[in-house]
Write a protein that holds these residues in place. Structure first.
Motif, PDB file in Angstrom:
ATOM      1  N   LEU A  93      -0.556   3.745  -7.470  1.00  0.00           N
ATOM      2  CA  LEU A  93      -0.238   3.564  -6.052  1.00  0.00           C
ATOM      3  C   LEU A  93      -0.268   2.080  -5.719  1.00  0.00           C
ATOM      4  O   LEU A  93      -1.229   1.383  -6.051  1.00  0.00           O
ATOM      5  CB  LEU A  93      -1.259   4.310  -5.190  1.00  0.00           C
ATOM      6  CG  LEU A  93      -1.263   4.018  -3.684  1.00  0.00           C
ATOM      7  CD1 LEU A  93       0.041   4.471  -3.025  1.00  0.00           C
ATOM      8  CD2 LEU A  93      -2.475   4.691  -3.023  1.00  0.00           C
ATOM      9  N   VAL A 115       4.029   5.312  -6.788  1.00  0.00           N
ATOM     10  CA  VAL A 115       4.042   5.613  -5.359  1.00  0.00           C
ATOM     11  C   VAL A 115       3.827   4.304  -4.617  1.00  0.00           C
ATOM     12  O   VAL A 115       2.890   3.559  -4.922  1.00  0.00           O
ATOM     13  CB  VAL A 115       2.938   6.618  -4.961  1.00  0.00           C
ATOM     14  CG1 VAL A 115       3.022   6.918  -3.460  1.00  0.00           C
ATOM     15  CG2 VAL A 115       3.039   7.903  -5.768  1.00  0.00           C
ATOM     16  N   ASP A 165       8.058   7.372  -5.365  1.00  0.00           N
ATOM     17  CA  ASP A 165       7.828   8.098  -4.120  1.00  0.00           C
ATOM     18  C   ASP A 165       7.290   7.136  -3.079  1.00  0.00           C
ATOM     19  O   ASP A 165       6.643   6.127  -3.419  1.00  0.00           O
ATOM     20  CB  ASP A 165       6.818   9.234  -4.335  1.00  0.00           C
ATOM     21  CG  ASP A 165       7.358  10.323  -5.235  1.00  0.00           C
ATOM     22  OD1 ASP A 165       8.287  11.031  -4.799  1.00  0.00           O
ATOM     23  OD2 ASP A 165       6.876  10.458  -6.372  1.00  0.00           O
ATOM     24  N   THR A 166       7.543   7.429  -1.809  1.00  0.00           N
ATOM     25  CA  THR A 166       7.074   6.580  -0.725  1.00  0.00           C
ATOM     26  C   THR A 166       6.199   7.383   0.229  1.00  0.00           C
ATOM     27  O   THR A 166       6.459   8.565   0.482  1.00  0.00           O
ATOM     28  CB  THR A 166       8.246   5.966   0.058  1.00  0.00           C
ATOM     29  OG1 THR A 166       8.996   6.999   0.698  1.00  0.00           O
ATOM     30  CG2 THR A 166       9.172   5.181  -0.866  1.00  0.00           C
ATOM     31  N   LEU A 167       5.179   6.721   0.752  1.00  0.00           N
ATOM     32  CA  LEU A 167       4.288   7.324   1.737  1.00  0.00           C
ATOM     33  C   LEU A 167       4.012   6.299   2.828  1.00  0.00           C
ATOM     34  O   LEU A 167       3.650   5.158   2.540  1.00  0.00           O
ATOM     35  CB  LEU A 167       2.966   7.754   1.099  1.00  0.00           C
ATOM     36  CG  LEU A 167       3.025   8.901   0.089  1.00  0.00           C
ATOM     37  CD1 LEU A 167       1.677   9.044  -0.613  1.00  0.00           C
ATOM     38  CD2 LEU A 167       3.402  10.208   0.784  1.00  0.00           C
ATOM     39  N   VAL A 199      -0.541  11.461  -2.661  1.00  0.00           N
ATOM     40  CA  VAL A 199      -0.327  11.045  -4.058  1.00  0.00           C
ATOM     41  C   VAL A 199      -0.730  12.173  -5.003  1.00  0.00           C
ATOM     42  O   VAL A 199      -0.002  12.513  -5.953  1.00  0.00           O
ATOM     43  CB  VAL A 199      -1.125   9.770  -4.380  1.00  0.00           C
ATOM     44  CG1 VAL A 199      -1.028   9.443  -5.871  1.00  0.00           C
ATOM     45  CG2 VAL A 199      -0.635   8.595  -3.547  1.00  0.00           C
ATOM     46  N   LEU A 258       1.717  15.034  -4.985  1.00  0.00           N
ATOM     47  CA  LEU A 258       2.963  14.718  -5.681  1.00  0.00           C
ATOM     48  C   LEU A 258       2.795  14.708  -7.193  1.00  0.00           C
ATOM     49  O   LEU A 258       3.656  15.187  -7.931  1.00  0.00           O
ATOM     50  CB  LEU A 258       3.468  13.342  -5.232  1.00  0.00           C
ATOM     51  CG  LEU A 258       4.086  13.236  -3.842  1.00  0.00           C
ATOM     52  CD1 LEU A 258       4.197  11.781  -3.418  1.00  0.00           C
ATOM     53  CD2 LEU A 258       5.456  13.902  -3.817  1.00  0.00           C
ATOM     54  N   HIS A 259       1.671  14.159  -7.676  1.00  0.00           N
ATOM     55  CA  HIS A 259       1.553  13.879  -9.102  1.00  0.00           C
ATOM     56  C   HIS A 259       0.299  14.440  -9.764  1.00  0.00           C
ATOM     57  O   HIS A 259       0.179  14.381 -10.986  1.00  0.00           O
ATOM     58  CB  HIS A 259       1.596  12.362  -9.332  1.00  0.00           C
ATOM     59  CG  HIS A 259       2.890  11.737  -8.913  1.00  0.00           C
ATOM     60  ND1 HIS A 259       4.078  11.954  -9.584  1.00  0.00           N
ATOM     61  CD2 HIS A 259       3.189  10.904  -7.878  1.00  0.00           C
ATOM     62  CE1 HIS A 259       5.051  11.262  -8.992  1.00  0.00           C
ATOM     63  NE2 HIS A 259       4.540  10.624  -7.960  1.00  0.00           N
TER      64      HIS A 259
END
Length: 291
Positions: free
Chosen positions: A18, A42, A66-68, A85, A88-89
């Motif tokens: 991240l 991410v 991926d974006t958050l 996170v 997602l993963h």
């Protein structure tokens, strides 16, 4: 073109990392390098448009990201980000705790509100992010955290609020390194000097003057590149740094060593490394903007 990292392409294969503040500047560069090195990436930040642009850049090169969206000053949002996170993963191996900000101002002119805003972002927000990463995953599985500091070693006139918060992050990092080592978690900082990035264009007046005068008092005789900071971060995340925790890696061209009043008369400095294929020159360096 592709990112020209000095590290092997599969260095972070299978690892989830991240990057906060991943929509611009150093965070954007780090995101590109980690993606090129195989990380399941991410990126997080407050501005969804910036995140989307960086994600488009990375995906156009064949990598996934991926974006958050998250305001790191909010405990609720940070907890949700780490939960996101993991949703997602299913894991979180590395954290680049990069999000932050400051503004140029003489110390006497900084309001309590302005001071607290910078400390809340650079120190309190960074604390919340690393705490949640630890609580929700790393406590039971290990991991590596790289926090962001700065060239604060002899004070930072014009950015005293930022220097105070970054000094706090140095101490926080050392405490976390001691407390969390038993869980297999390493915690370090990277301390950039003045790095050429889009962030330079956020300043005006005396702030611009301070930026332009910087190379004359630095042994390296230049600004740093975002790729040089990114390489330091990648090293601290990597297995090569397995015995490094609670430490700070300076990326500053020797800046603190040039603050003793001596004249730095050398014409040539240290050559630069710029592996970031999408780096650009800040607007303030364009000839038409010089006065």
């Amino acid at each position: 073109m592709a990112y020209r990292s000095i590290f092997r392409p599969d260095l972070f294969e299978g690892q989830v990392i991240l990057v906060t503040g991943g929509g611009s500047g150093i965070g954007r560069c780090v995101a590109h390098e980690l993606a090129a090195l195989g990380a399941r990436l991410v990126i997080a930040g407050r501005d969804p448009e910036k995140l989307a642009r960086v994600a488009d850049e990375i995906e156009s090169e064949g990598y996934s990201v991926d974006t958050l969206c998250c305001n790191i000053r909010s405990e609720v949002e940070v907890a949700a980000m780490i939960e996101g996170v993991l949703a997602l993963h299913g894991r979180l191996d590395g954290l680049v705790n990069n999000a932050g900000g400051q503004f140029h101002a003489p110390l006497a002119d900084i309001s309590a509100k302005g001071f607290e805003a910078v400390v809340s972002t650079n120190l309190t927000g960074g604390f919340i992010v690393m705490r949640e990463a630890y609580r929700q995953w790393m406590q039971g599985h290990g991991g590596a955290i790289v926090n962001m500091s700065a060239d604060i070693w002899m004070g930072l006139p014009g950015f005293a609020h930022s220097a105070a918060s970054r000094a706090g992050m140095e101490s926080l990092t050392q405490s976390a390194a001691a407390e969390w080592a038993g869980s297999g978690v390493r915690v370090n900082t990277v301390a950039p000097g003045m790095i050429t990035s889009s962030g330079f264009d956020n300043y005006e007046g005396a702030g611009v003057d301070q930026i332009r005068a910087y190379p004359e008092r630095v042994p390296a005789k230049r600004y740093g590149t975002v790729a040089e900071v990114s390489a330091a971060i990648v090293f601290l995340l990597s297995p090569a740094a397995a015995y490094i925790t609670g430490s700070c890696l300076r990326v500053d061209g020797g800046s603190p060593n040039g603050r003793h009043g001596q004249a730095l008369k050398q014409v040539k400095g240290l050559p630069a490394f710029d592996g970031f294929h999408l780096s650009s020159t800040p607007v303030l360096f364009e000839e038409s903007n010089r006065t």
